[in-house]
Write an enzyme that holds these catalytic residues in place. Structure first.
Site, PDB file in Angstrom:
ATOM      1  CG  MET A  19      -1.957  -1.118   1.220  1.00 21.72           C
ATOM      2  SD  MET A  19      -3.005  -1.107   2.691  1.00 21.72           S
ATOM      3  CE  MET A  19      -1.854  -1.767   3.922  1.00 21.72           C
ATOM      4  CD  GLN A  72       2.906  -4.511  -5.913  1.00 18.30           C
ATOM      5  OE1 GLN A  72       2.565  -3.349  -5.741  1.00 18.30           O
ATOM      6  NE2 GLN A  72       2.100  -5.540  -5.724  1.00 18.30           N
ATOM      7  CB  CYS A 102      -1.867   0.150  -8.721  1.00 16.72           C
ATOM      8  SG  CYS A 102      -2.097   1.844  -8.129  1.00 16.72           S
ATOM      9  CG  HIS A 171      -8.622  -6.252  -5.197  1.00 19.41           C
ATOM     10  ND1 HIS A 171      -8.305  -5.705  -3.975  1.00 19.41           N
ATOM     11  CD2 HIS A 171      -9.854  -5.781  -5.501  1.00 19.41           C
ATOM     12  CE1 HIS A 171      -9.296  -4.934  -3.571  1.00 19.41           C
ATOM     13  NE2 HIS A 171     -10.253  -4.960  -4.486  1.00 19.41           N
ATOM     14  CG  ASN A 204      -6.325  -7.972  -1.765  1.00 18.51           C
ATOM     15  OD1 ASN A 204      -6.190  -7.076  -2.590  1.00 18.51           O
ATOM     16  ND2 ASN A 204      -6.355  -7.732  -0.477  1.00 18.51           N
ATOM     17  NE  ARG A 229      -9.966  -1.393   1.072  1.00 18.62           N
ATOM     18  CZ  ARG A 229     -11.252  -1.344   0.785  1.00 18.62           C
ATOM     19  NH1 ARG A 229     -11.899  -0.199   0.859  1.00 18.62           N
ATOM     20  NH2 ARG A 229     -11.898  -2.431   0.428  1.00 18.62           N
TER      21      ARG A 229
END
Length: 345
Positions: A19, A72, A102, A171, A204, A229
């Site tokens: 993040m 990453q 992202c 995700h 995720n 988060r």
């Protein structure tokens, strides 16, 4: 146990998501101490790394106590991503992760992050070049697709595995969803249940409690979960999930003493990584989250975010501990922040 190439992780590992402006080394250490099994750095621009940008280079730094760690990268140019992979190789993390997920507009506009979801052939070429350019295991984090009409994650997973990746994190949203709506794990389960897939598949999206972690583990059969988060301001989420998975019992929320101790640990690592001035300043945004739920805490928070010396800050934290001695914390639902709320789709 779960294996990513030569890296051995516990059964059903808990991963800390990469993040931006959150998962720096001090925060990762705190999460590691509270049960996270695998860390990922903030995402790093391949372009910036090649240009020797100071901010990008700093993101390569790792504390030994937080290992195993994956660095990453993101980028949309094959040659530059390969060059960046070679730079990462010599910094000696446990693995290299490519960000194809992202959703931030500035990243997507560069043809990177989830922008690559528009061109699966390019995604495969980028991955193949990375695999050939490093001795590290290469993994990928991505999304279900660009939008509802292009949820092609099943094809993507097969092709990325064929390109040589050693694990895949998905995700459960499209890029166009950003973080809105509910994450769809059904497609993640289809990837995991594909007989052609033999690499670990991590899910995720929306995991915010031990109960949901167990529910999704049982329902979707993934090899592990990545938490983002929900860990912001609450690193204890990892130990609570592990305890619930092992015992079926809910842990008590962290005590005041544990919260103050984490503040001190995080501050210590922030100073170690950034130095006294920058380290003190970087910690200011964390006190609010760590001390959330304590009644009449505003005065203490105000002092913590205005003081400039470590002894003064530690004295206030000790005062918090004395003031709330014996206070029993109540469990409140974790609020998932809209991580990119100012990003325009």
């Amino acid at each position: 146990m779960v294996k990513i190439d030569h890296i051995t992780l516990p059964d059903f590992p808990l991963l800390l998501a990469p993040m931006e402006d959150v998962s720096d080394p001090p925060f990762r250490v705190v999460c590691k101490h509270n049960g996270a099994d695998l860390m990922f750095t903030e995402f790093i621009s391949s372009e910036g790394l090649i240009r020797d940008a100071i901010k990008c280079r700093r993101k390569l730094e790792i504390f030994d106590e937080e290992r195993p760690v994956g660095i990453q990268l993101f980028g949309g140019d094959e040659e530059r991503l390969a060059m960046a992979a070679k730079i990462v190789d010599v910094t000696n993390p446990e693995l290299l992760d490519i960000n194809f997920g992202c959703p931030v507009k500035g990243i997507v506009a560069q043809g990177a992050g989830s922008g690559v979801l528009k061109d699966i052939d390019l995604m495969v070429r980028l991955t193949e070049r990375c695999v050939r350019s490093t001795t590290l295991p290469v993994t990928v984090k991505t999304r279900l697709g660009w939008d509802d009409n292009t949820k092609n994650i099943e094809e993507v997973a097969e092709r990325l595995q064929d390109a040589g990746i050693k694990a895949l994190t998905i995700h459960g949203r499209t890029r166009c969803q950003m973080y809105k709506g509910e994450a769809d794990w059904s497609l993640i389960a289809k990837v995991k249940n594909n007989p052609r897939i033999h690499i670990p598949i991590f899910g995720n999206g929306d995991i915010d409690s031990p109960q949901k972690a167990l529910e999704y583990k049982d329902r979707y059969g993934v090899d592990g979960i990545m938490i983002g988060r929900a860990a912001i301001g609450y690193p204890w989420i990892f130990r609570e999930i592990r305890h619930y998975l092992n015992t079926g019992e809910e842990m008590a929320p962290p005590t005041v003493a544990e919260r103050v101790e984490v503040c001190k640990q995080h501050l210590c690592k922030s100073l170690q990584w950034k130095g006294d001035g920058a380290g003190v300043y970087a910690m200011r945004r964390h006190y609010l989250n760590y001390l959330k739920g304590l009644p009449n805490i505003k005065e203490f928070r105000t002092r913590l975010v205005t003081l400039n010396t470590v002894p003064e800050i530690e004295a206030v934290l000790d005062e918090v501990l004395r003031t709330y001695d014996g206070f029993e914390m109540e469990r409140t639902p974790i609020q998932l922040v809209n991580y990119h709320e100012n990003c325009l789709v």
